[in-house]
Design an enzyme around this catalytic site. Structure first.
Site, mmCIF file in Angstrom:
data_model
loop_
_atom_site.group_PDB
_atom_site.id
_atom_site.type_symbol
_atom_site.label_atom_id
_atom_site.label_comp_id
_atom_site.label_asym_id
_atom_site.label_seq_id
_atom_site.Cartn_x
_atom_site.Cartn_y
_atom_site.Cartn_z
ATOM 1 N N ARG A 163 0.861 -1.168 0.000
ATOM 2 C CA ARG A 163 0.000 0.000 0.000
ATOM 3 C C ARG A 163 0.909 1.232 0.000
ATOM 4 O O ARG A 163 2.042 1.174 0.489
ATOM 5 C CB ARG A 163 -0.894 0.026 1.234
ATOM 6 C CG ARG A 163 -1.838 -1.161 1.367
ATOM 7 C CD ARG A 163 -2.632 -1.076 2.665
ATOM 8 N NE ARG A 163 -3.595 -2.161 2.793
ATOM 9 C CZ ARG A 163 -3.340 -3.325 3.398
ATOM 10 N NH1 ARG A 163 -2.147 -3.537 3.930
ATOM 11 N NH2 ARG A 163 -4.264 -4.260 3.473
ATOM 12 N N LYS A 186 -2.813 -2.917 7.739
ATOM 13 C CA LYS A 186 -4.054 -2.500 8.386
ATOM 14 C C LYS A 186 -4.308 -3.323 9.639
ATOM 15 O O LYS A 186 -4.090 -4.531 9.662
ATOM 16 C CB LYS A 186 -5.237 -2.659 7.421
ATOM 17 C CG LYS A 186 -5.261 -1.636 6.301
ATOM 18 C CD LYS A 186 -6.524 -1.792 5.472
ATOM 19 C CE LYS A 186 -6.627 -0.721 4.399
ATOM 20 N NZ LYS A 186 -7.859 -0.874 3.585
ATOM 21 N N HIS A 254 -2.929 2.652 -5.900
ATOM 22 C CA HIS A 254 -3.508 1.413 -5.378
ATOM 23 C C HIS A 254 -3.748 0.401 -6.492
ATOM 24 O O HIS A 254 -3.748 -0.813 -6.251
ATOM 25 C CB HIS A 254 -4.805 1.706 -4.642
ATOM 26 C CG HIS A 254 -5.118 0.710 -3.562
ATOM 27 N ND1 HIS A 254 -4.279 0.479 -2.486
ATOM 28 C CD2 HIS A 254 -6.157 -0.149 -3.401
ATOM 29 C CE1 HIS A 254 -4.803 -0.455 -1.703
ATOM 30 N NE2 HIS A 254 -5.931 -0.860 -2.237
ATOM 31 N N ARG A 257 -1.045 -2.112 -6.746
ATOM 32 C CA ARG A 257 -1.169 -3.239 -5.800
ATOM 33 C C ARG A 257 -2.103 -4.295 -6.373
ATOM 34 O O ARG A 257 -1.845 -5.498 -6.278
ATOM 35 C CB ARG A 257 -1.672 -2.705 -4.463
ATOM 36 C CG ARG A 257 -1.881 -3.735 -3.370
ATOM 37 C CD ARG A 257 -2.099 -3.005 -2.052
ATOM 38 N NE ARG A 257 -2.927 -3.729 -1.113
ATOM 39 C CZ ARG A 257 -2.453 -4.614 -0.242
ATOM 40 N NH1 ARG A 257 -1.174 -4.905 -0.225
ATOM 41 N NH2 ARG A 257 -3.270 -5.211 0.614
ATOM 42 N N HIS A 280 -4.141 -9.794 3.480
ATOM 43 C CA HIS A 280 -5.597 -9.847 3.604
ATOM 44 C C HIS A 280 -6.014 -10.871 4.654
ATOM 45 O O HIS A 280 -5.483 -11.976 4.692
ATOM 46 C CB HIS A 280 -6.235 -10.232 2.267
ATOM 47 C CG HIS A 280 -6.174 -9.148 1.241
ATOM 48 N ND1 HIS A 280 -6.261 -9.388 -0.110
ATOM 49 C CD2 HIS A 280 -6.030 -7.810 1.381
ATOM 50 C CE1 HIS A 280 -6.183 -8.247 -0.763
ATOM 51 N NE2 HIS A 280 -6.041 -7.283 0.110
ATOM 52 N N TYR A 289 -9.371 -8.629 -5.501
ATOM 53 C CA TYR A 289 -8.232 -7.874 -6.007
ATOM 54 C C TYR A 289 -7.710 -8.438 -7.319
ATOM 55 O O TYR A 289 -7.066 -7.752 -8.082
ATOM 56 C CB TYR A 289 -7.092 -7.906 -4.980
ATOM 57 C CG TYR A 289 -7.043 -6.720 -4.065
ATOM 58 C CD1 TYR A 289 -8.087 -6.471 -3.182
ATOM 59 C CD2 TYR A 289 -5.968 -5.860 -4.061
ATOM 60 C CE1 TYR A 289 -8.059 -5.396 -2.325
ATOM 61 C CE2 TYR A 289 -5.920 -4.779 -3.200
ATOM 62 C CZ TYR A 289 -6.963 -4.556 -2.333
ATOM 63 O OH TYR A 289 -6.922 -3.481 -1.491
#
Length: 308
Positions: A163, A186, A254, A257, A280, A289
């Protein structure tokens, strides 16, 4: 009675749930803020809907009709299906935790159906477009070190699946880049990301040209004045590059990614390994994704499954 007609006991319960999500489930700061806003909005509506203080007792007696009224109210004030689905998910998670804690039946809330909406699938760049985007960073910039910096950041996004916040969070202590980086993503979730030679070379080239002294606890990527690089600078650099290359507005940092994941899977990469590389929690997120069609997934399955 506390703010918005919510009892002190219920306010404390909400705080306890948020602490639980933060400590045990590793929810990020922005996620916690969104959860709090969503559940407070729900509780405030129920307070007005029932015409009195909303406490633990009334909350345990919420009906299917109450839930429909709340959802109709939200749609009536212009809340979209995607946002309402997110709010309902937060309410259900809080309600499940609260019902376990207080011992009441949560079926009326948990059985409420989420509104349907079309998920926006990410749009990765084609492989040649991703390479062209990286090469374009080396043109049209006055200072060579700035061009080298932007190219290094973009190479990390595409080459390592980072990211933009993760790339810009690297410090002097991370160089020279090792064979694998330990990235905190995250929710404080850690993952190990292999560093390709191209990314390592791009960062080394940037460091040779950068006029600012590198400090172990300072940012690796610097702005023109020496401070931490603002992500908006990279976004603007990509906006300029995509305009020169004739790429669509979806060609964002993004998107690189997304491209990293999609191109790995297209080359036969394992979906769960890619999930780990991206950090994830859910495999379904990784699948979203990877813009690879079902036919290709079946081809990979037929080729690699031991019983195929």
């Amino acid at each position: 009675m506390s703010e918005s007609g919510i009892s002190a006991a219920l306010t404390d319960a909400l705080a306890g749930w948020l602490d639980h999500e933060r400590a045990l489930n590793g929810a990020a700061v922005n996620t916690i803020k969104a959860y709090q806003a969503d559940v407070l909005g729900f509780l405030a509506f129920m307070s007005g809907h029932h015409g009195g203080q909303q406490g633990l007792g009334p909350l345990s007696r919420i009906t299917v009709s109450d839930m429909r009224a709340w959802m109709a109210h939200e749609r009536g004030r212009g809340v979209g299906a995607r946002s309402l689905a997110r709010s309902l998910s937060a309410v259900k998670t809080f309600y499940r935790w609260l019902s376990d804690r207080e011992g009441f039946e949560p079926t009326a809330v948990l059985s409420t159906r989420s509104p349907k909406f079309h998920k926006k699938l990410p749009r990765p760049l084609a492989e040649d477009a991703a390479r062209a985007m990286i090469d374009q960073m080396d043109t049209g910039v006055n200072a060579p070190w700035v061009a080298a910096r932007d190219m290094a950041v973009i190479t990390l996004l595409y080459g390592c699946g980072l990211r933009i916040s993760e790339a810009l969070g690297l410090t002097g202590a991370d160089v020279p880049l090792p064979a694998a980086l330990r990235i905190t993503g995250k929710g404080g979730k850690e993952r190990i990301v292999p560093v390709i030679d191209a990314a390592r070379a791009a960062v080394e080239h940037y460091l040779r040209l950068c006029p600012h002294a590198l400090e172990p606890d300072g940012p690796l990527f610097r702005g023109v004045r020496g401070g931490a690089l603002n992500p908006r600078i990279i976004q603007k650099a990509m906006e300029s590059a995509r305009a020169s290359l004739g790429l669509p507005a979806t060609a964002t940092p993004h998107a690189l990614r997304h491209s990293f994941a999609t191109h790995l899977l297209s080359a036969g990469g394992d979906l769960r390994a890619i999930q780990e590389l991206l950090g994830h929690a859910s495999l379904s997120t990784t699948q979203a994704y990877t813009a690879v069609d079902t036919a290709h997934l079946m081809e990979v399955y037929d080729r690699t499954h031991p019983k195929a």
